[in-house]
Structures are given as C-alpha cells and as structure tokens.
Design an enzyme around this catalytic site. Structure first.
Site, PDB file in Angstrom:
ATOM      1  CG  ASP A 108      95.779   2.872   8.371  1.00 32.02           C
ATOM      2  OD1 ASP A 108      94.815   3.606   8.075  1.00 32.02           O
ATOM      3  OD2 ASP A 108      95.655   1.828   9.048  1.00 32.02           O
ATOM      4  CE  LYS A 149      91.029   5.019   6.824  1.00 27.19           C
ATOM      5  NZ  LYS A 149      90.540   3.709   7.267  1.00 27.19           N
ATOM      6  CD  GLN A 205      88.009   0.452  11.362  1.00 26.90           C
ATOM      7  OE1 GLN A 205      87.088   1.246  11.184  1.00 26.90           O
ATOM      8  NE2 GLN A 205      89.168   0.813  11.873  1.00 26.90           N
TER       9      GLN A 205
HETATM   10  C1  S3P Z   1      91.626  -1.339  10.411  1.00 27.45           C
HETATM   11  C2  S3P Z   1      91.070  -1.124   9.181  1.00 27.45           C
HETATM   12  C3  S3P Z   1      91.274   0.118   8.410  1.00 27.45           C
HETATM   13  C4  S3P Z   1      92.457   0.929   8.940  1.00 27.45           C
HETATM   14  C5  S3P Z   1      92.452   1.031  10.441  1.00 27.45           C
HETATM   15  C6  S3P Z   1      92.505  -0.360  11.058  1.00 27.45           C
HETATM   16  C7  S3P Z   1      91.356  -2.622  11.091  1.00 27.45           C
HETATM   17  O1  S3P Z   1      90.111   0.908   8.502  1.00 27.45           O
HETATM   18  O2  S3P Z   1      92.466   2.222   8.365  1.00 27.45           O
HETATM   19  O3  S3P Z   1      93.563   1.775  10.876  1.00 27.45           O
HETATM   20  O4  S3P Z   1      92.043  -2.946  12.085  1.00 27.45           O
HETATM   21  O5  S3P Z   1      90.451  -3.350  10.646  1.00 27.45           O
HETATM   22  P1  S3P Z   1      88.845   0.674   7.530  1.00 27.45           P
HETATM   23  O6  S3P Z   1      88.329  -0.673   7.791  1.00 27.45           O
HETATM   24  O7  S3P Z   1      87.860   1.736   7.914  1.00 27.45           O
HETATM   25  O8  S3P Z   1      89.375   0.864   6.153  1.00 27.45           O
END
Ligand code: S3P
Length: 431
Positions: free
Chosen positions: A315, A342, A170
């Site tokens: 996840d 989370k 993210q």
């Molecule tokens: C996601 C990245 C992950 C994941 C989330 C979706 C994404 O989070 O846990 O469900 O779509 O880029 P983080 O980037 O905070 O690790």
C-alpha cells in the site's frame, strides 16, 4: 466535487502528529468483536469511511456498536445468533470488508447480499470465492462470483489445505475465518507471509492458531471470547509523512505509536536503503508492536524494491514512487502486479500523475522505473477516487514549484480523515 488546490511555497515540516488507527486492525476489531459473544472494547479505532462501512454492515446483522470518538464498544449475541439482514450489506470502497466478510458470512447461519461502490464492483472476488467454494461455501455472484453483488447462504463448511496463488492477507483471512466454522483443520500456505493481523487478533480473542514458516492453521469449531483491542497507528498512513519529512527541506517530523508489525514495515527497510534519516524509538511490544518514528530531510539514493518485500509495503508503493522521484539514480519497483487490482490500477495512476508533475517515470508490467532527482511542477491531478493516490498528490504539492490541483480529495477520508489538518499542523511557511 471536492477539488482542492494546494500551493506551499518554501515550506518546511516541523512537529509531531499521531496518525490515525490502522485500517486493517480496525476492520478486524469490529468483525471479531461481532463474531464473539458479549462486549468487546476497542481503542484507537480508525474513523475512516471503510471502517465505518464495516460497522454499518454488522449493525444490519443485529450487532450493537457504539462509537465514542476513537473508542468503540461492540456488543454481540455471537455469530450463531446474528439476525438475517433485511437489507443489502454495503461495503463501500473496502476490499478488506468485502473479502473478509465473505469468509465470515459463508460460515454463519444467515443469508446475506453484499455490494460496494464502483471500484469494488471491478475488483476480483474469485480469489476468495474459489477457496471458499472448495470449503463448500454457497456463494453466488456476477460473473460466477468474480464480482459484486454477491449472495451468500451461510452453512457449515469443510476444512481445506490451501496453497495461496497470490500473496494476499485478505484471501488468507477469509479462509481462516471460514475455517472457524468448518469441520476439520483449515490450513493456508503462503510463499511470503502476508500481513498477519488476523492470526494475531484471533489469538487475542482466545482462538488457537498455529503459524510456522508461511503456514497458518486452525481447528474448526472454536469460538471467540470478547476482549479489548488497542489499535496501533497505521504505518500506511504514517508513510505519507515519513516521505514528506524526507523530501521537504529543513524538516523534522515525529510520528508516535506507529504500528511496526514486521509483515507491514517494509517501508522502513526501503527508507533505510534510500538513505533517509530515520530514528526508531520508544518501541513497544503489545499484540501489535509500535514505535515512534522521527524523520528529517535527507539526500536520497535510488533502490530496487521487489520480491518478498512487496507484500510488506504494497500500500506504500504510490508514496514510495514519489520519494524515488527525489532520489539520485534509478529506482526499480517490480513484482508488484497486484497494484493493478487495488482501489484503482495504481501502476497507471502513479505513473500518469507523477508524469504530469514532471517526474521521469515509466510503467512496466509489474511495477515502474523512476529516475531522479527531478524538480516537480504544478499540475492538475486526478485521484481516481483512490485515497492513496490523492494523498500522494498532496505530498507532492509540498515540494512542487507551482499550484497542484487534485480533482477529488474526499476519498482521502477512506483511510485518513484528518490528513489535511495534519499537513497544516506540520507546515510552517517560510515565505
Ligand atoms: C489488507 C490486505 C492488503 C492491503 C489492503 C488491506 C488487509 O490487500 O492492500 O489495503 O487488511 O488484509 P491484499 O490482501 O489484497 O494484498
């Protein structure tokens, strides 16, 4: 409330299901289609609440989005012609929507305000806001930008060369998306490559992105060209039935079109290490690789899950913890402190709920330790409004010897709206 009581006596799982579209890819298909000028088409879109919230946000920016089943058509004037929204952009429960949109909106031409639900209000945003401010983004928010609501005044940005302090797709994605509207070349460096859907899909939209050895970079000033996106099935949703097929006796479950991106498929490594009978077939190499996965009931071994594997299965940890309760020996999950930030604190939630079911499990600072196998019993569980904790409880109910009640199952629609229909399809009661 959407409390549900589940009681499956001597059940077995047999058959095939197609899991819904990948959540990460579905979000990005809307965002990128909205940034491009013209018409983008999407097939296999996830009609989960998080992705529907992303659609609603972009409609408020003047983008036309038509949803016909899992086919979505996005018609946009392009990011440079977005309307300034007259209402707050509501991102619901979705960290991906909130964090990626921060990057997109920071480089747009509009002023906007974003807010989400009670869970989003507690999730840290400085991890995205700080690098965006280094790019000269204008973002204000509660606790100096750590929490929603956040106000963003879009402007031209400056490129940065950024070393990621946490493994987070993210954060990486927000920086790269902001980098499209920055002067210079934006570089993001990661110790472990987090999911790379953004890099892959930007290329589908005609953007040049360099990726090598944990470094992703792109030149500012590039525009997106509308295209077609095929969303693969979500391996994070498939995970629940992969584990169910392994732990419910006399089962065989077939899951087709599951996304097998190597930055996401850590669960496959763990299932193999735990001795799960798993067959991978029909492998396809599109923009996102896919395969058919067949799992049968297995005699399980414990394992250790940590290090570079964690971002590839972050996840899936709640459902892998349930799997570990049925494995011989002690399973250690470490280096997973990200679980605490989370949708809920997933270390506390998993440990508390599996303990209620009779598991031998302890929380650690960065994960959990589980010793099995232990029979599971009926219990009254909480989902904490977290879809993945709710689904973990429902899969546990398949092997529990009593009734399992889950306080709130509505949250499951965030990522897997037809989850209970799929359980029903696969469940053949022997009693
Ligand atoms: C996601 C990245 C992950 C994941 C989330 C979706 C994404 O989070 O846990 O469900 O779509 O880029 P983080 O980037 O905070 O690790």
């Amino acid at each position: 409330m959407t409390e549900k009581t589940l009681h499956y006596l001597n059940c077995t799982l047999q058959g095939a299901v197609t899991v819904p579209g990948d959540k990460s890819v579905s979000h990005r298909s809307i965002m990128f289609g909205a940034m491009a000028t013209g018409t983008t088409t999407v097939e296999g879109f996830l009609l989960g609440e998080d992705c529907l919230d992303t659609i609603k946000c972009f409609r408020k920016l003047g983008v036309t989005i038509d949803v016909q089943g899992t086919n979505v058509t996005i018609t946009s004037p392009g990011i440079a012609a977005w309307q300034e929204p007259s209402e707050v952009l509501y991102t619901g429960n979705s960290g991906t929507t909130t964090r990626l949109m921060l990057g997109v909106l920071a480089g747009s031409k509009v002023h906007s305000i974003m807010t989400g639900d009670a869970s989003i209000a507690k999730r840290p945003m400085r991890r995205v806001v700080d690098p965006l401010r280094l790019m000269e983004a204008d973002i204000r928010g509660r606790a100096n930008g750590q929490f929603t609501p956040l106000a963003i005044q879009g402007k031209t940005l400056k490129a940065i060369d950024y070393k990621m302090p946490v493994a987070s797709a993210q954060v990486k994605s927000a920086i790269l998306l902001a980098g499209l509207h920055a002067e210079g070349t934006t570089i993001v460096r990661e110790d472990v490559v987090s999911r790379d859907h953004t890099e892959r899909m930007l290329r589908q939209f005609g953007v040049t992105v360099a990726t090598e050895g944990g470094v992703a970079s792109l030149a500012g000033g590039q525009t997106l060209t509308a295209t077609h996106v095929a969303v693969p099935g979500d391996i994070s949703s498939a995970a629940f039935f992969l584990v169910a097929g392994a732990i419910v006796p006399n089962s065989e479950v077939v899951l087709d079109n599951v996304g097998m991106n190597e930055t996401r498929d850590g669960i496959i490594d763990v299932l193999r290490a735990m001795n799960v009978n798993l067959r991978v077939s029909n492998e396809m190499n599109g923009a996102e690789p896919t395969a058919t996965l067949t799992v049968t009931s297995s005699t399980l071994q414990s394992t250790t899950i940590g290090g570079a594997l964690i971002p590839r299965l972050i996840d899936e940890i709640p459902i892998l913890a349930l799997l570990a309760t049925q494995a011989h020996g002690t399973t250690i999950i470490r280096d997973a402190e990200e679980l605490k930030v989370k949708e809920t604190d997933r270390i506390t939630a998993v440990v508390d709920e599996l303990t209620k079911l009779g598991a031998t499990i302890e929380a650690t600072n960065d994960g959990m330790v589980i010793t099995g196998p232990t029979p599971l019993h009926g219990a009254h569980l909480r989902s904490y409004g977290d879809h993945r904790i709710g689904m973990m409880g429902a899969i546990a109910a398949l092997i529990a010897d009593g009734e399992v009640t889950i306080d709130d199952t509505a949250c499951i629609a965030i990522s897997y709206p037809n989850f209970f229909e799929h359980i029903e399809q696969l469940t053949k009661s022997l009693s």
